[in-house]
Design a protein around this motif. Structure first.
Motif, short mmCIF file in Angstrom:
data_model
loop_
_atom_site.label_atom_id
_atom_site.label_comp_id
_atom_site.label_asym_id
_atom_site.label_seq_id
_atom_site.Cartn_x
_atom_site.Cartn_y
_atom_site.Cartn_z
N MET A 47 0.83 -1.21 0.00
CA MET A 47 0.00 0.00 0.00
C MET A 47 0.86 1.25 0.00
O MET A 47 0.55 2.25 -0.67
CB MET A 47 -0.94 -0.02 1.21
N LEU A 48 1.96 1.21 0.74
CA LEU A 48 2.87 2.35 0.79
C LEU A 48 3.47 2.63 -0.59
O LEU A 48 3.58 3.79 -1.01
CB LEU A 48 3.97 2.05 1.81
N SER A 49 3.82 1.58 -1.30
CA SER A 49 4.39 1.73 -2.64
C SER A 49 3.36 2.26 -3.62
O SER A 49 3.63 3.19 -4.40
CB SER A 49 4.93 0.39 -3.13
N LEU A 50 2.15 1.69 -3.59
CA LEU A 50 1.09 2.12 -4.52
C LEU A 50 0.66 3.56 -4.25
O LEU A 50 0.33 4.30 -5.17
CB LEU A 50 -0.12 1.18 -4.39
N GLY A 51 0.68 3.96 -3.00
CA GLY A 51 0.31 5.33 -2.66
C GLY A 51 1.38 6.34 -3.02
O GLY A 51 1.09 7.53 -3.18
N THR A 52 2.63 5.90 -3.15
CA THR A 52 3.74 6.81 -3.45
C THR A 52 3.96 6.97 -4.95
O THR A 52 4.33 8.05 -5.42
CB THR A 52 5.03 6.30 -2.80
N LEU A 53 3.73 5.91 -5.71
CA LEU A 53 4.02 5.91 -7.15
C LEU A 53 3.43 7.12 -7.89
O LEU A 53 4.14 7.79 -8.65
CB LEU A 53 3.54 4.60 -7.77
N PRO A 54 2.13 7.46 -7.72
CA PRO A 54 1.58 8.58 -8.48
C PRO A 54 2.21 9.93 -8.14
O PRO A 54 2.11 10.88 -8.94
CB PRO A 54 0.08 8.57 -8.09
N TYR A 55 2.87 10.05 -6.97
CA TYR A 55 3.51 11.31 -6.62
C TYR A 55 4.66 11.66 -7.56
O TYR A 55 5.08 12.81 -7.63
CB TYR A 55 4.03 11.26 -5.18
N VAL A 70 -6.14 11.44 -1.19
CA VAL A 70 -6.44 10.00 -1.27
C VAL A 70 -5.14 9.19 -1.28
O VAL A 70 -5.02 8.18 -0.58
CB VAL A 70 -7.28 9.69 -2.52
N LEU A 71 -4.17 9.62 -2.08
CA LEU A 71 -2.90 8.91 -2.14
C LEU A 71 -2.20 8.94 -0.78
O LEU A 71 -1.61 7.95 -0.35
CB LEU A 71 -2.00 9.53 -3.21
N TYR A 72 -2.27 10.08 -0.11
CA TYR A 72 -1.65 10.20 1.20
C TYR A 72 -2.33 9.25 2.20
O TYR A 72 -1.66 8.66 3.06
CB TYR A 72 -1.74 11.65 1.69
N ALA A 73 -3.66 9.10 2.08
CA ALA A 73 -4.39 8.19 2.95
C ALA A 73 -3.94 6.74 2.72
O ALA A 73 -3.78 5.97 3.67
CB ALA A 73 -5.89 8.32 2.71
N VAL A 74 -3.74 6.37 1.46
CA VAL A 74 -3.28 5.01 1.14
C VAL A 74 -1.89 4.79 1.75
O VAL A 74 -1.61 3.73 2.34
CB VAL A 74 -3.24 4.79 -0.39
N ARG A 75 -1.01 5.78 1.61
CA ARG A 75 0.33 5.66 2.17
C ARG A 75 0.28 5.49 3.69
O ARG A 75 0.95 4.63 4.27
CB ARG A 75 1.17 6.91 1.87
N MET A 76 -0.51 6.33 4.35
CA MET A 76 -0.54 6.30 5.81
C MET A 76 -1.19 5.02 6.33
O MET A 76 -0.84 4.53 7.41
CB MET A 76 -1.28 7.53 6.34
N ALA A 77 -2.14 4.48 5.56
CA ALA A 77 -2.71 3.18 5.93
C ALA A 77 -1.63 2.11 5.88
O ALA A 77 -1.55 1.24 6.77
CB ALA A 77 -3.87 2.83 5.00
N GLY A 78 -0.79 2.16 4.86
CA GLY A 78 0.31 1.21 4.76
C GLY A 78 1.29 1.35 5.92
O GLY A 78 1.79 0.35 6.46
N ILE A 79 1.56 2.59 6.32
CA ILE A 79 2.47 2.83 7.45
C ILE A 79 1.86 2.29 8.74
O ILE A 79 2.55 1.70 9.58
CB ILE A 79 2.79 4.33 7.56
N ALA A 80 0.54 2.47 8.91
CA ALA A 80 -0.13 1.97 10.11
C ALA A 80 -0.03 0.45 10.21
O ALA A 80 0.08 -0.10 11.31
CB ALA A 80 -1.60 2.39 10.10
N LEU A 81 -0.06 -0.23 9.07
CA LEU A 81 0.00 -1.69 9.06
C LEU A 81 1.42 -2.23 9.26
O LEU A 81 1.60 -3.44 9.43
CB LEU A 81 -0.56 -2.23 7.75
N THR A 82 2.41 -1.34 9.24
CA THR A 82 3.79 -1.80 9.38
C THR A 82 4.48 -1.27 10.64
O THR A 82 5.22 -2.02 11.29
CB THR A 82 4.63 -1.38 8.16
N MET A 83 4.26 -0.02 11.03
CA MET A 83 5.09 0.62 12.05
C MET A 83 5.06 -0.09 13.40
O MET A 83 6.05 -0.70 13.83
CB MET A 83 4.70 2.09 12.22
N MET A 84 3.93 -0.03 14.11
CA MET A 84 3.88 -0.62 15.44
C MET A 84 3.87 -2.15 15.39
O MET A 84 4.47 -2.79 16.28
CB MET A 84 2.69 -0.09 16.21
N PRO A 85 3.24 -2.82 14.40
CA PRO A 85 3.36 -4.28 14.34
C PRO A 85 4.81 -4.74 14.17
O PRO A 85 5.23 -5.73 14.79
CB PRO A 85 2.51 -4.65 13.11
#
Length: 493
Positions: free
Chosen positions: A353-361, A375-390
Motif C-alpha cells: 500500500m505504501l508503494s502504490l500510494g507513493t508511485l503517483p507522486y 487519497v494517495l496520502y491516505a493510502v500511504r498512511m494506511a500502509g504505514i499503520a499496518l507496518t510501524m507498530m506491528p
C-alpha cells in the motif's frame, strides 16, 4: 486484585499517551510552518529544515541513554524530568527573536525538546512492555501507535489553523504568529505534568549500575558527528570534506568502536547483542524503511503544497489531515491484526500500500487535484499503520523481558537516525535541484512570467526525485518481507 492492577496500568498508559501527544506534536508540527519560518527569520529551505533535522539528530543521540536511565532512575521521576525538559524546550523556541542571527536560539529550544522526546517515547515503550504480557502488547503498542499516527494529522493541520488567522483558546489569543503553534503542546504537557505525581507508577525495575562514561562518550560523539555530517549536506553539498565527509566517516568509525565496547562489557551500556537475533533485526530493518518512507514524503508535501500550489498553511494541513487520521484509526486495528494474521502478511500488505500510494507522486504537477493528493496520502498512511507498530511489536517479541530496555533503545535509535538521514538527504536533493535549474536573475527582469514558470518546474523536479527515492524505500520493504518469519502472538485465553 487483577481489576486494581488493570486500573492502575490503564492510568499510567493514559498519562504517557497525553505526554506523548505533546512530544509528537513538537516533532511533526513544523512541516506546515517551514514556509512561515523561512519568511519570519529570512532563511532558505535548507536552513529552516534544520529545525527538523536537528530535532531528529539529538533525538537519535538521546535514545541509547534511555535504556540506562530507565534502569537507573525511578519511572515516575524520569517521566517528570523529561516533561520539564520538554517544557524548557518549548518555551525557548517560542520566545526566540525574529531574525536570522537568533535562529540558533530556536534550534536550541528544539534540541532541548528532542532530548526530552528521546527519553519519553522509548521510556513509554519500555513501560508498556513491562506492564503487559506478550499476548496483550499488540493492542497496547497500537495505542502508542495511535498517538504517533495521529500526530502527522493533528500537528500540521493544527499549525496551519493557528497560522491562518487569530483564534481564542482558553482565554488565550492564538495569533497568526508562528509562536502560537507552541501553545497547544504547552497546555497538553502541563496536564501531563500535573497528573504524573498522582497516576504514574514506578513500573520498570531499577538496579544500581555504574554509567560507563566511555560508552556515553562514544555513543554521543559517534551519533552526533555522523548525523551532523548529513545535516550539513543540504547547505554544503556532498563534496564538502570538512563539514560532510569527515564527520560522517569519523562518526561511523566511532560508532563501530562503541559497538565493539558493548560486546566486551559484562553489563553493556546498550546491549548490541540484540541484533544477533534474526527475528529482532529483520523487523527492525523493516521499521527503519517504514520511517524513511514516511518522513520522505511527509516533510516534502507541505512545502510542495504551499510553495508550488500556493496553499495557505491551513489548507495544506487539511489536505494531509485525512490520511494521517486514517493512520491513527488503523494503528490500534493493526495491533489486533498482528495477533491474528502475523507480521509477515501484515508487513507485505502495508509496504505494498505504501508503494502504490507513493508511485503517483512521481507525476505531480502544479495542477494535480488536491483530492487525489489526499487519497494517495491516505493510502500511504494506511500502509504505514499496518507496518510501524506491528514491526516494533514483532521485533520486541523476539527478545526476553530482561532485554526490553536494550531492544527498545536500539530500535528507537535506529528509527530516529534513519529519519534524520532521509530528511537531510531529500532536503539537500530538492535544494540542489532547485539551485541548479533556477534561471538567472537577469531572466527574471527580462521575462518575469517565464522566470516564475521555470522556478516552479525546478521545484517540481526536486520534489519528484524525492518522491522517487521514497518509492524505492517502500519497494525495498516489500522485498524484506520475504525474510520475515510469519510468527504471530498467541491470544491470551
Amino acid at each position: 486484585m487483577q481489576n486494581e492492577k488493570m486500573k492502575g496500568r490503564s492510568a499510567v498508559l493514559a498519562v504517557m499517551l497525553i505526554a506523548a501527544i505533546a512530544g509528537a506534536l513538537m516533532q511533526t508540527s513544523l512541516g506546515t510552518a517551514l514556509p512561515t519560518l523561512m519568511k519570519a527569520f529570512d532563511i532558505d529551505l535548507a536552513t529552516a529544515q534544520q529545525a527538523s533535522t536537528w530535532f531528529l539528530l539529538v533525538n537519535g543521540m538521546m535514545v541509547p541513554l534511555s535504556a540506562y536511565l530507565a534502569r537507573r532512575i525511578k519511572t515516575k521521576t524520569l517521566h517528570l524530568v523529561a516533561y520539564f525538559l520538554l517544557l524548557a524546550g518549548i518555551l525557548t523556541s517560542m520566545w526566540t527573536p525574529e531574525n536570522a542571527d537568533a535562529w540558533w536560539l530556536f534550534l536550541a529550544g528544539r534540541i532541548l525538546a528532542a532530548m526530552a522526546v528521546g527519553i519519553m517515547l522509548p521510556l513509554s515503550q519500555i513501560v508498556v512492555l513491562n506492564m503487559y504480557g506478550k499476548s496483550e502488547r499488540g493492542a497496547a503498542m497500537g495505542m502508542l501507535g495511535l498517538v504517533i499516527g495521529m500526530s502527522p494529522a493533528v500537528g500540521p493541520t493544527l499549525t496551519g489553523w493557528i497560522l491562518d488567522k487569530n483564534h481564542e483558546l482558553l482565554g488565550l489569543t492564538l495569533s497568526d504568529s508562528w509562536r502560537s503553534m507552541f501553545v497547544i503542546p504547552l497546555l497538553i504537557l502541563l496536564v501531563a505534568i500535573v497528573l504524573t505525581p498522582f497516576f504514574m507508577k514506578n513500573v520498570v525495575p531499577n538496579k544500581k549500575m555504574a554509567l560507563d562514561i566511555p560508552s556515553v562518550f562514544l555513543s554521543t560523539v559517534g551519533f552526533g558527528l555522523f548525523l551532523w555530517g548529513f545535516t550539513n549536506v543540504a547547505t554544503d553539498g556532498w563534496t564538502a570534506f570538512g563539514s560532510v565527509i569527515l564527520p560522517i566517516v569519523l562518526g561511523a568509525l566511532i560508532l563501530l568502536a562503541f559497538v565493539w565496547r558493548q560486546l566486551k562489557l559484562p553489563l553493556p551500556f546498550l546491549d548490541a547483542r540484540v541484533f544477533a537475533k534474526k527475528n529482532f533485526t529483520i523487523p527492525t530493518i523493516g521499521l527503519l524503511l517504514t520511517m524513511m518512507a514516511m518522513f520522505g514524503v511527509e516533510m516534502m508535501l507541505p512545502t510542495y503544497l504551499q510553495n508550488v500550489r500556493g496553499m495557505t498553511p491551513l489548507d495544506s494541513g487539511l489536505t494531509l489531515m485525512w490520511g494521517a487520521l486514517f493512520m491513527g484509526f488503523l494503528s490500534p486495528v493493526a495491533g489486533g491484526l498482528y495477533n491474528k494474521v502475523g507480521i509477515k502478511k501484515l508487513a507485505f500488505v502495508g509496504f505494498s500500500m505504501l508503494s502504490l500510494g507513493t508511485l503517483p507522486y512521481l507525476f505531480l504537477t502544479a495542477e494535480t487535484p488536491t483530492v487525489l493528493i489526499s487519497v494517495l496520502y491516505a493510502v500511504r498512511m494506511a500502509g504505514i499503520a499496518l507496518t510501524m507498530m506491528p514491526l516494533t511489536t514483532a521485533a520486541m517479541a523476539a527478545l526476553p523481558d530482561e532485554q526490553n530496555a536494550d531492544g527498545t533503545a536500539a530500535n528507537n535509535t535506529l528509527r530516529q537516525v534513519s529519519a534524520s538521514i532521509v530528511v537531510t538527504i531529500l532536503t539537500s536533493i530538492v535544494q540542489n535541484i532547485v539551485n541548479t535549474k533556477r534561471p538567472s536573475h537577469a531572466f527574471k527582469i527580462s521575462d518575469p512570467l517565464q522566470y516564475a514558470d521555470k522556478v516552479m518546474n525546478a521545484s517540481l523536479d526536486g520534489f519528484r526525485v524525492a518522491f522517487l527515492i521514497s518509492l524505492g524505500i517502500a519497494l525495498l520493504g516489500i522485498v524484506l518481507t520475504f525474510w520475515i518469519q510469519g510468527q504471530k502472538e498467541e491470544t491470551a485465553c
